[in-house]
Design an enzyme around this catalytic site. Structure first.
Site, PDB file in Angstrom:
ATOM      1  N   SER A 117      -3.397   4.871  85.019  1.00 38.01           N
ATOM      2  CA  SER A 117      -3.264   4.168  83.741  1.00 38.01           C
ATOM      3  C   SER A 117      -3.234   5.151  82.586  1.00 38.01           C
ATOM      4  CB  SER A 117      -4.440   3.210  83.554  1.00 38.01           C
ATOM      5  OG  SER A 117      -4.512   2.713  82.244  1.00 38.01           O
ATOM      6  N   TYR A 141     -13.488   1.963  82.562  1.00 38.54           N
ATOM      7  CA  TYR A 141     -12.235   1.731  83.292  1.00 38.54           C
ATOM      8  C   TYR A 141     -11.382   2.990  83.292  1.00 38.54           C
ATOM      9  CZ  TYR A 141      -7.392   0.424  84.068  1.00 38.54           C
ATOM     10  OH  TYR A 141      -6.096   0.400  84.519  1.00 38.54           O
ATOM     11  N   LYS A 145     -10.212   5.567  86.487  1.00 35.52           N
ATOM     12  CA  LYS A 145      -8.835   5.919  86.822  1.00 35.52           C
ATOM     13  C   LYS A 145      -8.655   7.433  86.853  1.00 35.52           C
ATOM     14  CE  LYS A 145      -6.729   2.088  87.685  1.00 35.52           C
ATOM     15  NZ  LYS A 145      -6.160   1.847  89.034  1.00 35.52           N
TER      16      LYS A 145
END
Length: 333
Positions: A117, A141, A145
């Site tokens: 991402s 998050y 990643k």
């Protein structure tokens, strides 16, 4: 070649399955259906209900289907939620990836495509984000990643895997109405929901150093993103043994930005929205003014470029929204 696609019944996953099967690739989908929808998948695609954290299930699936490559899409992915429950995000996104890679190595799988991402970059202060832009994620998050990329590359070097990490930007649109996003977390569906209910869409801040004062983002059509996963899988499949342990990390974006204001106005035009104008509220903490990808490395490494524009994204997403919510079009007239 047979590819295991984790999260293949999800919004992005179903598009990857469609792109790969239409290109003649054999796939098997693993999905726990916590957010995925089984009906998104063609009936002739092999489906295994379960989690990528289940090592025994992974071992059985890899052996039973002769898996030779993995496209890993399954993950927890809500930025705000990750701040509230970071332990769950690290468990699912990092520990789960570790479990999957252990099964991959044990099963003799040699190709691994990781869905990363743009959240790994955090708040970059550059006109175009290249793959060499420093990674300073702002949320758990994004951290998971980035840690996932590190783990994928380390496993690749240690165990002779060919790996690819795709850092995709803001995903929107649908290749077909029945594949549309069912979540209401991102800008396009959030504005759809507002206009369908006769509410004013919300714009978080209009005092950024951008042409119209609102944040600028790089939006990528989900069908283009799916094609990028196919291109990455085929790149790895076409390499010889000498490429073992090599990684490809690329941005997946259009290389062109659109502001929040531009997107809201386009959505109003496409939907025929006649309701109240957008309501400007305070900035959200951590929102960078501009995040737009450089897509040159993806073109050079994968032979891939995006082909859809933002109007394609909004139009196709609206068709899917209206399919799932009958009467939505009439409500905006």
């Amino acid at each position: 070649m047979t590819y295991l696609i984790t999260g293949g019944a999800g919004y992005i996953g179903a598009h990857v399955v469609r792109a790969m099967t239409r290109a003649g690739e054999r796939v098997v989908v693993l999905d726990d259906l916590s957010t995925g929808v089984r009906d998104r998948l063609p009936q002739d695609v092999a489906f295994v209900a379960g989690s990528y954290l289940d090592r025994e299930l992974l071992d059985r699936t890899i052996a039973a289907h002769g898996v030779t490559g993995v496209v890993h899409l399954a993950a927890k992915k809500q930025v705000g939620e990750s701040v509230e429950v970071p332990l769950r995000y690290y468990h699912d996104n990092v520990h789960g990836l570790q479990v999957l890679l252990q099964a991959v190595v044990a099963g003799g799988v040699r190709r691994f495509v990781f869905s990363s991402s743009a959240a790994v970059y955090g708040m970059p202060d550059v006109d175009l984000v290249t793959e060499d832009t420093p990674c300073v994620p702002l949320s758990p998050y994004g951290e998971t990643k980035l840690a996932g990329e590190w783990l994928v590359r380390a496993a690749g070097r240690a165990h002779g895997l060919q790996t690819a990490c795709l850092r995709y930007f803001n995903v929107a649109g649908a290749a077909a109405p029945e594949l549309a996003d069912t979540g209401v977390y991102n800008l396009v569906p959030l504005v759809f929901e507002a206009v369908s209910e006769g509410r004013a869409p919300r714009v978080f801040g209009d005092d950024y150093p951008t042409p119209d004062g609102t944040c600028v983002r790089d939006y990528i059509h989900v069908a283009d993103l799916a094609d990028a996963h196919l291109a990455a899988a085929r790149l790895l499949a076409g390499r010889g043994a000498a490429a073992a342990g090599r990684d490809v990390t690329v941005n997946i974006g259009r290389g062109r930005g659109a502001s929040v204001r531009e997107m809201v106005d386009l959505i109003a035009e496409v939907t025929g929205h006649q309701g109240p104008p957008a309501e400007v509220t305070a900035r959200r903490a951590g929102d960078p003014a501009r995040v737009v990808a450089s897509a040159e490395r993806a073109a050079a490494e994968l032979g891939w470029r995006a082909t859809h524009d933002v109007r394609d994204m909004v139009t196709s997403a609206w068709e899917g929204w209206c399919l799932r919510r009958p009467g939505a079009a009439e409500a905006t007239a």
